[in-house]
Design a protein around this motif. Structure first.
Motif, PDB file in Angstrom:
ATOM      1  N   MET A 153      31.861 -49.659 -62.878  1.00  0.00           N
ATOM      2  CA  MET A 153      31.087 -48.488 -62.500  1.00  0.00           C
ATOM      3  C   MET A 153      30.269 -48.754 -61.226  1.00  0.00           C
ATOM      4  O   MET A 153      30.101 -47.856 -60.411  1.00  0.00           O
ATOM      5  N   ILE A 154      29.797 -49.973 -61.065  1.00  0.00           N
ATOM      6  CA  ILE A 154      29.005 -50.296 -59.878  1.00  0.00           C
ATOM      7  C   ILE A 154      29.854 -50.223 -58.620  1.00  0.00           C
ATOM      8  O   ILE A 154      29.361 -49.867 -57.549  1.00  0.00           O
ATOM      9  N   PHE A 155      31.145 -50.553 -58.754  1.00  0.00           N
ATOM     10  CA  PHE A 155      32.029 -50.480 -57.602  1.00  0.00           C
ATOM     11  C   PHE A 155      32.174 -49.053 -57.092  1.00  0.00           C
ATOM     12  O   PHE A 155      32.353 -48.836 -55.898  1.00  0.00           O
ATOM     13  N   HIS A 156      32.112 -48.100 -57.990  1.00  0.00           N
ATOM     14  CA  HIS A 156      32.224 -46.700 -57.596  1.00  0.00           C
ATOM     15  C   HIS A 156      31.112 -46.324 -56.609  1.00  0.00           C
ATOM     16  O   HIS A 156      31.366 -45.672 -55.595  1.00  0.00           O
ATOM     17  N   TYR A 157      29.890 -46.737 -56.899  1.00  0.00           N
ATOM     18  CA  TYR A 157      28.770 -46.451 -56.002  1.00  0.00           C
ATOM     19  C   TYR A 157      28.905 -47.201 -54.675  1.00  0.00           C
ATOM     20  O   TYR A 157      28.533 -46.687 -53.625  1.00  0.00           O
ATOM     21  N   ILE A 158      29.423 -48.410 -54.730  1.00  0.00           N
ATOM     22  CA  ILE A 158      29.657 -49.169 -53.495  1.00  0.00           C
ATOM     23  C   ILE A 158      30.700 -48.468 -52.645  1.00  0.00           C
ATOM     24  O   ILE A 158      30.545 -48.350 -51.421  1.00  0.00           O
ATOM     25  N   TYR A 159      31.777 -48.005 -53.264  1.00  0.00           N
ATOM     26  CA  TYR A 159      32.823 -47.287 -52.524  1.00  0.00           C
ATOM     27  C   TYR A 159      32.264 -46.023 -51.875  1.00  0.00           C
ATOM     28  O   TYR A 159      32.566 -45.721 -50.721  1.00  0.00           O
ATOM     29  N   ILE A 160      31.465 -45.280 -52.616  1.00  0.00           N
ATOM     30  CA  ILE A 160      30.875 -44.053 -52.081  1.00  0.00           C
ATOM     31  C   ILE A 160      29.974 -44.378 -50.892  1.00  0.00           C
ATOM     32  O   ILE A 160      30.005 -43.700 -49.856  1.00  0.00           O
ATOM     33  N   THR A 161      29.173 -45.435 -51.019  1.00  0.00           N
ATOM     34  CA  THR A 161      28.278 -45.838 -49.931  1.00  0.00           C
ATOM     35  C   THR A 161      29.069 -46.239 -48.690  1.00  0.00           C
ATOM     36  O   THR A 161      28.730 -45.838 -47.566  1.00  0.00           O
ATOM     37  N   VAL A 162      30.127 -47.003 -48.893  1.00  0.00           N
ATOM     38  CA  VAL A 162      30.966 -47.424 -47.768  1.00  0.00           C
ATOM     39  C   VAL A 162      31.621 -46.211 -47.110  1.00  0.00           C
ATOM     40  O   VAL A 162      31.679 -46.121 -45.880  1.00  0.00           O
ATOM     41  N   LEU A 163      32.088 -45.263 -47.893  1.00  0.00           N
ATOM     42  CA  LEU A 163      32.706 -44.066 -47.329  1.00  0.00           C
ATOM     43  C   LEU A 163      31.701 -43.234 -46.520  1.00  0.00           C
ATOM     44  O   LEU A 163      32.050 -42.685 -45.472  1.00  0.00           O
ATOM     45  N   ILE A 164      30.469 -43.156 -46.988  1.00  0.00           N
ATOM     46  CA  ILE A 164      29.440 -42.415 -46.250  1.00  0.00           C
ATOM     47  C   ILE A 164      29.139 -43.110 -44.926  1.00  0.00           C
ATOM     48  O   ILE A 164      29.049 -42.457 -43.876  1.00  0.00           O
ATOM     49  N   ILE A 165      29.001 -44.428 -44.958  1.00  0.00           N
ATOM     50  CA  ILE A 165      28.734 -45.178 -43.724  1.00  0.00           C
ATOM     51  C   ILE A 165      29.896 -45.025 -42.747  1.00  0.00           C
ATOM     52  O   ILE A 165      29.688 -44.801 -41.549  1.00  0.00           O
ATOM     53  N   LEU A 166      31.117 -45.115 -43.253  1.00  0.00           N
ATOM     54  CA  LEU A 166      32.286 -44.963 -42.386  1.00  0.00           C
ATOM     55  C   LEU A 166      32.382 -43.555 -41.801  1.00  0.00           C
ATOM     56  O   LEU A 166      32.773 -43.386 -40.645  1.00  0.00           O
ATOM     57  N   SER A 167      32.011 -42.549 -42.590  1.00  0.00           N
ATOM     58  CA  SER A 167      32.052 -41.187 -42.056  1.00  0.00           C
ATOM     59  C   SER A 167      31.013 -40.999 -40.952  1.00  0.00           C
ATOM     60  O   SER A 167      31.268 -40.287 -39.972  1.00  0.00           O
ATOM     61  N   LEU A 168      29.859 -41.637 -41.068  1.00  0.00           N
ATOM     62  CA  LEU A 168      28.865 -41.589 -39.993  1.00  0.00           C
ATOM     63  C   LEU A 168      29.385 -42.296 -38.741  1.00  0.00           C
ATOM     64  O   LEU A 168      29.148 -41.847 -37.614  1.00  0.00           O
ATOM     65  N   MET A 169      30.115 -43.385 -38.946  1.00  0.00           N
ATOM     66  CA  MET A 169      30.698 -44.096 -37.806  1.00  0.00           C
ATOM     67  C   MET A 169      31.770 -43.253 -37.119  1.00  0.00           C
ATOM     68  O   MET A 169      31.877 -43.267 -35.888  1.00  0.00           O
ATOM     69  N   VAL A 170      32.550 -42.520 -37.895  1.00  0.00           N
ATOM     70  CA  VAL A 170      33.553 -41.629 -37.304  1.00  0.00           C
ATOM     71  C   VAL A 170      32.859 -40.537 -36.485  1.00  0.00           C
ATOM     72  O   VAL A 170      33.308 -40.191 -35.388  1.00  0.00           O
ATOM     73  N   PHE A 171      31.760 -40.027 -36.991  1.00  0.00           N
ATOM     74  CA  PHE A 171      31.010 -39.011 -36.251  1.00  0.00           C
ATOM     75  C   PHE A 171      30.470 -39.575 -34.934  1.00  0.00           C
ATOM     76  O   PHE A 171      30.519 -38.915 -33.898  1.00  0.00           O
ATOM     77  N   ALA A 172      29.962 -40.811 -34.966  1.00  0.00           N
ATOM     78  CA  ALA A 172      29.473 -41.450 -33.740  1.00  0.00           C
ATOM     79  C   ALA A 172      30.615 -41.654 -32.744  1.00  0.00           C
ATOM     80  O   ALA A 172      30.448 -41.443 -31.533  1.00  0.00           O
ATOM     81  N   CYS A 173      31.784 -42.034 -33.240  1.00  0.00           N
ATOM     82  CA  CYS A 173      32.942 -42.200 -32.356  1.00  0.00           C
ATOM     83  C   CYS A 173      33.394 -40.858 -31.785  1.00  0.00           C
ATOM     84  O   CYS A 173      33.829 -40.781 -30.638  1.00  0.00           O
ATOM     85  N   LEU A 174      33.279 -39.812 -32.568  1.00  0.00           N
ATOM     86  CA  LEU A 174      33.631 -38.479 -32.083  1.00  0.00           C
ATOM     87  C   LEU A 174      32.708 -38.056 -30.943  1.00  0.00           C
ATOM     88  O   LEU A 174      33.160 -37.488 -29.942  1.00  0.00           O
ATOM     89  N   ILE A 175      31.437 -38.365 -31.085  1.00  0.00           N
ATOM     90  CA  ILE A 175      30.492 -38.062 -30.001  1.00  0.00           C
ATOM     91  C   ILE A 175      30.864 -38.838 -28.753  1.00  0.00           C
ATOM     92  O   ILE A 175      30.861 -38.301 -27.644  1.00  0.00           O
ATOM     93  N   ARG A 176      31.213 -40.122 -28.897  1.00  0.00           N
ATOM     94  CA  ARG A 176      31.600 -40.929 -27.741  1.00  0.00           C
ATOM     95  C   ARG A 176      32.893 -40.410 -27.132  1.00  0.00           C
ATOM     96  O   ARG A 176      33.055 -40.421 -25.918  1.00  0.00           O
ATOM     97  N   ALA A 177      33.809 -39.931 -27.956  1.00  0.00           N
ATOM     98  CA  ALA A 177      35.068 -39.409 -27.429  1.00  0.00           C
ATOM     99  C   ALA A 177      34.844 -38.132 -26.627  1.00  0.00           C
ATOM    100  O   ALA A 177      35.540 -37.886 -25.643  1.00  0.00           O
ATOM    101  N   ILE A 178      33.883 -37.342 -27.012  1.00  0.00           N
ATOM    102  CA  ILE A 178      33.599 -36.104 -26.289  1.00  0.00           C
ATOM    103  C   ILE A 178      32.736 -36.381 -25.068  1.00  0.00           C
ATOM    104  O   ILE A 178      32.993 -35.866 -23.982  1.00  0.00           O
ATOM    105  N   LYS A 179      31.725 -37.220 -25.220  1.00  0.00           N
ATOM    106  CA  LYS A 179      30.720 -37.423 -24.187  1.00  0.00           C
ATOM    107  C   LYS A 179      31.046 -38.554 -23.227  1.00  0.00           C
ATOM    108  O   LYS A 179      30.518 -38.584 -22.125  1.00  0.00           O
ATOM    109  N   GLY A 180      31.909 -39.470 -23.626  1.00  0.00           N
ATOM    110  CA  GLY A 180      32.183 -40.680 -22.860  1.00  0.00           C
ATOM    111  C   GLY A 180      32.310 -40.468 -21.374  1.00  0.00           C
ATOM    112  O   GLY A 180      33.021 -39.578 -20.937  1.00  0.00           O
ATOM    113  N   PRO A 181      31.621 -41.274 -20.578  1.00  0.00           N
ATOM    114  CA  PRO A 181      31.663 -41.044 -19.139  1.00  0.00           C
ATOM    115  C   PRO A 181      33.023 -41.369 -18.512  1.00  0.00           C
ATOM    116  O   PRO A 181      33.397 -40.761 -17.529  1.00  0.00           O
ATOM    117  N   ARG A 182      33.748 -42.293 -19.088  1.00  0.00           N
ATOM    118  CA  ARG A 182      35.044 -42.672 -18.527  1.00  0.00           C
ATOM    119  C   ARG A 182      36.151 -42.411 -19.537  1.00  0.00           C
ATOM    120  O   ARG A 182      35.921 -42.301 -20.731  1.00  0.00           O
TER     121      ARG A 182
END
Length: 116
Positions: free
Chosen positions: A1-30
Motif C-alpha cells: 500500500m505504501i508503494f501506491h503513494y510513492i507511485y502517485i508522488t512520483v507521477l505528480i513530480i514527473l507531470s510537473l517536470m513535463v510542464f516545465a519542459c513544455l514551457i521551455r519548448a514554447i519559450k526556449g530562445p534557441r
C-alpha cells in the motif's frame, strides 16, 4: 500500500517536470533548447508509463513504453533534420546576400572611380 503513494508522488513530480519542459519548448530562445525539451518530455512520458505499469501491475504498458520510445526517438531525429535544413537554407541565403552586397559595392566603386 505504501508503494501506491510513492507511485502517485512520483507521477505528480514527473507531470510537473513535463510542464516545465513544455514551457521551455514554447519559450526556449534557441531551436536547440526546444529540441532538448521535446526529447526530455518524451523521456519523462516513458518513465511515467513505466511507473504506471508498476502501479497497475500491467505488463502490456511496458510494450507501450518501448513503442513510445521508438516514436519519440524518430520525432527528435526528424525535428533535428528539419532544423538542419532550415539552418542550411538561412546560411545559404545569408551568403548569397553577402556576395550580392559585396558585388554591388564593387560595381559602385568601379563606376564612381571611372567618373573621375
Amino acid at each position: 500500500m505504501i508503494f501506491h503513494y510513492i507511485y502517485i508522488t512520483v507521477l505528480i513530480i514527473l507531470s510537473l517536470m513535463v510542464f516545465a519542459c513544455l514551457i521551455r519548448a514554447i519559450k526556449g530562445p534557441r531551436i536547440a533548447d526546444r529540441l532538448m525539451a521535446v526529447n526530455m518530455m518524451g523521456t519523462i512520458v516513458m518513465v511515467m508509463i513505466a511507473v504506471l505499469a508498476l502501479m497497475l501491475k500491467e505488463g502490456y504498458l511496458v510494450d507501450v513504453c518501448l513503442i513510445y520510445a521508438m516514436i519519440s526517438f524518430l520525432a527528435v531525429v526528424v525535428l533535428s533534420k528539419v532544423y538542419i535544413g532550415i539552418y542550411e537554407e538561412k546560411r545559404k541565403t545569408a551568403e548569397d546576400s553577402d556576395t550580392d552586397t559585396s558585388a554591388n559595392v564593387l560595381e559602385k566603386g568601379d563606376m564612381s572611380h571611372g567618373n573621375h
